[in-house]
Design an enzyme around this catalytic site. Structure first.
Site, PDB file in Angstrom:
ATOM      1  N   HIS A  87      62.155  85.512 -13.305  1.00  0.00           N
ATOM      2  CA  HIS A  87      62.576  86.495 -13.607  1.00  0.00           C
ATOM      3  C   HIS A  87      63.160  86.565 -12.398  1.00  0.00           C
ATOM      4  O   HIS A  87      61.727  86.773 -11.030  1.00  0.00           O
ATOM      5  CB  HIS A  87      61.581  87.924 -14.237  1.00  0.00           C
ATOM      6  CG  HIS A  87      61.416  87.875 -15.792  1.00  0.00           C
ATOM      7  ND1 HIS A  87      61.699  88.928 -16.147  1.00  0.00           N
ATOM      8  CD2 HIS A  87      61.647  86.716 -16.456  1.00  0.00           C
ATOM      9  CE1 HIS A  87      60.924  88.834 -17.441  1.00  0.00           C
ATOM     10  NE2 HIS A  87      61.793  87.623 -17.515  1.00  0.00           N
ATOM     11  N   GLU A  89      63.583  89.037 -10.149  1.00  0.00           N
ATOM     12  CA  GLU A  89      62.817  89.719  -9.176  1.00  0.00           C
ATOM     13  C   GLU A  89      61.408  89.462  -8.282  1.00  0.00           C
ATOM     14  O   GLU A  89      61.559  89.181  -7.572  1.00  0.00           O
ATOM     15  CB  GLU A  89      61.665  90.821  -9.723  1.00  0.00           C
ATOM     16  CG  GLU A  89      62.892  92.243 -10.696  1.00  0.00           C
ATOM     17  CD  GLU A  89      63.174  91.818 -11.767  1.00  0.00           C
ATOM     18  OE1 GLU A  89      63.450  90.149 -12.110  1.00  0.00           O
ATOM     19  OE2 GLU A  89      63.801  93.262 -12.332  1.00  0.00           O
ATOM     20  N   CYS A 142      61.581  94.601 -16.271  1.00  0.00           N
ATOM     21  CA  CYS A 142      61.253  94.927 -17.394  1.00  0.00           C
ATOM     22  C   CYS A 142      59.573  95.594 -17.440  1.00  0.00           C
ATOM     23  O   CYS A 142      58.934  95.284 -16.887  1.00  0.00           O
ATOM     24  CB  CYS A 142      60.720  93.558 -17.656  1.00  0.00           C
ATOM     25  SG  CYS A 142      59.979  91.911 -17.002  1.00  0.00           S
ATOM     26  N   LYS A 308      53.887  93.726 -11.403  1.00  0.00           N
ATOM     27  CA  LYS A 308      54.662  93.032 -10.207  1.00  0.00           C
ATOM     28  C   LYS A 308      54.948  94.561  -9.246  1.00  0.00           C
ATOM     29  O   LYS A 308      54.130  93.934  -7.997  1.00  0.00           O
ATOM     30  CB  LYS A 308      55.363  91.665 -10.573  1.00  0.00           C
ATOM     31  CG  LYS A 308      54.476  91.166 -11.148  1.00  0.00           C
ATOM     32  CD  LYS A 308      54.815  89.589 -11.176  1.00  0.00           C
ATOM     33  CE  LYS A 308      54.285  88.422 -12.022  1.00  0.00           C
ATOM     34  NZ  LYS A 308      54.227  87.384 -11.804  1.00  0.00           N
ATOM     35  N   ARG A 311      52.345  96.477  -8.252  1.00  0.00           N
ATOM     36  CA  ARG A 311      50.899  95.808  -7.108  1.00  0.00           C
ATOM     37  C   ARG A 311      51.489  95.491  -6.399  1.00  0.00           C
ATOM     38  O   ARG A 311      50.800  95.287  -4.953  1.00  0.00           O
ATOM     39  CB  ARG A 311      50.595  94.837  -7.301  1.00  0.00           C
ATOM     40  CG  ARG A 311      50.108  93.364  -7.173  1.00  0.00           C
ATOM     41  CD  ARG A 311      49.466  92.399  -7.868  1.00  0.00           C
ATOM     42  NE  ARG A 311      50.613  91.149  -7.759  1.00  0.00           N
ATOM     43  CZ  ARG A 311      50.532  90.342  -8.772  1.00  0.00           C
ATOM     44  NH1 ARG A 311      49.353  90.179  -9.934  1.00  0.00           N
ATOM     45  NH2 ARG A 311      51.829  89.457  -8.354  1.00  0.00           N
ATOM     46  N   LYS A 441      53.825  77.404  -5.691  1.00  0.00           N
ATOM     47  CA  LYS A 441      52.688  77.928  -5.643  1.00  0.00           C
ATOM     48  C   LYS A 441      52.697  76.437  -4.230  1.00  0.00           C
ATOM     49  O   LYS A 441      52.216  77.534  -2.864  1.00  0.00           O
ATOM     50  CB  LYS A 441      51.624  78.009  -6.508  1.00  0.00           C
ATOM     51  CG  LYS A 441      51.230  79.188  -6.376  1.00  0.00           C
ATOM     52  CD  LYS A 441      49.845  79.817  -7.270  1.00  0.00           C
ATOM     53  CE  LYS A 441      49.809  80.619  -8.488  1.00  0.00           C
ATOM     54  NZ  LYS A 441      50.503  80.287  -9.589  1.00  0.00           N
TER      55      LYS A 441
HETATM   56 ZN   LIG Z   1      61.334  90.393 -15.298  1.00  0.00          ZN
END
Ligand SMILES: [Zn+2]
Length: 482
Positions: A87, A89, A142, A308, A311, A441
């Site tokens: 996504h 973001e 979302c 997220k 967070r 990662k």
């Molecule tokens: Zn999203």
């Protein structure tokens, strides 16, 4: 110092001029989402004094991401060489981490122009005081932030809707709000923004709630809760779901307005937690819950963008590795959302209020009072813009499968992926170094290790001294030469 439109405009221009055609949607049939991080730098106080009334502020896009997809858990890899969540973001945030690593390297190698200055402990750095970062996304994230009460068209946060043509409304306004139903199961890998909410086409009268200030709640346990209408002594029965939406609508300032329905999100409640009621109309969702992104018949392990953002608003967006080098976490000072269905209060609930009870955080961490703003400028490759660009408005549109990452770094700032790997990766190529995204990662871990390897023992933060000295020599050579 800056306005929401200015931030959105800057991001849209950056998208148009700095990103390649590769990875952008085909505007005849595709759309995408955009997110970015904008650095805002005001002149240091000394200079500001000399320019009284003319405070120098520079704004610069330092990271950008596009993308609409997320892989299911069966495609995740222990090697960390795939992008799980593409996504926009998340792509933008990971691109921002690349930028932060580069800035730390500039600072540690005593070069000009870093955003960091030495902290009070050895090996630790802090952001220069006049620098802040704004997070931009072209759509409401979302998940929880997307569950927005939907009232009569005239009460909509975005004008877009014709009552005569509710289908059009969902296409215009649905943004990243997708229906979750068997009829759409095939499509659920696509982002929240991917759907025209069929259920939203009809407003189901029996679940329409009239929200008025006269309603004062006196709840009794049970499926149906008794609400005393204190003004009229009339009793009504509402369910848990209705109560949540009523509260939400009340907070949203929709008192007196008819909440006809809610915008929906395809993000599903996390396993083991309370699930959505999935009743028609306003009771479809429960609000304030943690959710995972939808997958194509394969549950994902990626949290919704609302979760997220929440967070990052507590832990910062730098991640655990970079935290070794930082005195304080890096927080976004503001979130700006492009033109789309939006509710300030729902955003606040999703990003700030859900975490407000968190206490006993380590030094330097806190629940950030991030500013929330909406721009009136629409992203040209958003679903709505692409849809309205078609003469009949009925073209079949799909979300663009590619994700573009851009970071303000000197080497290979661009990275275009699809299905989590570099675009064009064949099944055979999976696992090879060339197919990895720069922001997956393992690659972000490697740039971190290179940063550690570039520093002498005495300049490393305490938490990394042992790790570095015990680093296998082969590994060290590998990272220095790679
Ligand atoms: Zn999203």
């Amino acid at each position: 110092m800056w306005s929401a439109d200015e931030v959105a405009g800057l991001c849209y221009t950056h998208y148009s001029t700095k990103l390649p055609k590769q990875g952008k949607p085909d505007p005849n049939r595709e759309w995408t989402l955009l997110a970015a991080v904008v650095k805002v730098e005001s002149a240091p106080e000394r200079e500001a004094c000399l320019n009284v009334g003319n405070l120098q502020v520079t704004k610069e896009v330092v990271a950008m991401g596009t993308g609409t997809k997320c892989i299911g858990h069966t495609r995740m890899r222990k090697t960390g060489d795939i992008l799980n969540d593409s996504h926009a973001e998340v792509i933008a945030k990971r691109s921002f981490q690349r930028y932060l690593v580069h800035q730390l390297w500039l600072a540690a190698s005593h070069q000009q122009g870093s955003i960091f200055s030495p902290g009070t402990e050895i090996g630790k750095w802090k952001l220069k005081p006049h620098i802040t970062f704004i997070f931009f996304c072209s759509h409401t994230p979302c998940g929880d932030a997307s569950i927005i009460p939907m009232t009569k068209p005239e009460d909509q946060p975005c004008e877009l809707v014709s009552r005569k043509d509710p289908t059009r409304h969902s296409a215009d306004c649905s943004g990243n709000h997708d229906p979750v139903g068997p009829e759409n199961k095939r499509k659920t890998e696509e982002t929240a923004s991917d759907y025209v909410t069929k259920r939203m086409k009809t407003v189901i009268s029996d679940s329409t709630c009239e929200v008025t200030e006269r309603i004062a709640a006196q709840y009794v346990p049970g499926n149906q809760q008794n609400i005393q209408d204190t003004n009229t002594s009339r009793s009504e029965f509402i369910t848990d779901g209705q109560r949540e939406i009523l509260t939400c609508a009340k907070e949203t300032g929709l008192i007196g307005a008819k909440v006809m329905d809610v915008y929906r999100t395809g993000a599903k409640c996390v396993l083991g937690e309370r699930d959505d009621a999935r009743r028609p109309g306003v009771e479809y969702h429960h609000v304030g819950l943690l959710r995972v992104k939808p997958g194509r018949g394969d549950r994902t392990c990626s949290m919704s963008c609302s979760d997220k953002l929440a967070r990052w608003n507590v832990l910062g967006c730098q991640g655990a590795l970079l935290m070794h080098f930082l005195q304080h976490p890096v927080y976004f000072s503001a979130v700006v959302v492009g033109k789309c269905p939006y509710s300030q209060e729902v955003m606040r609930r999703a990003v700030i209020e859900r975490c407000q009870h968190i206490s006993f955080l380590p030094d330097g961490f806190h629940v950030q009072e991030v500013k929330m703003l909406q721009s009136n400028l629409q992203f040209k490759h958003s679903r709505h813009a692409i849809q309205t660009g078609h003469a009949n408005g009925k073209a079949k549109l799909v979300p663009c499968g590619a994700a573009i990452s851009w970071s303000a770094v000197p080497e290979q700032p661009l990275d275009v992926t699809s299905n989590g790997f570099k675009q064009g990766t064949t099944k055979k190529g999976i696992g090879s170094h060339q197919t990895r995204s720069r922001i997956c990662k393992v690659e972000l871990f490697h740039v971190f290790q290179r940063l550690v390897a570039s520093m002498s023992q005495e300049n490393l933060p305490e938490s990394l001294r042992f790790v570095s000295s015990s680093m296998d020599e082969d590994l060290k050579v590998k990272f220095e030469t790679e």
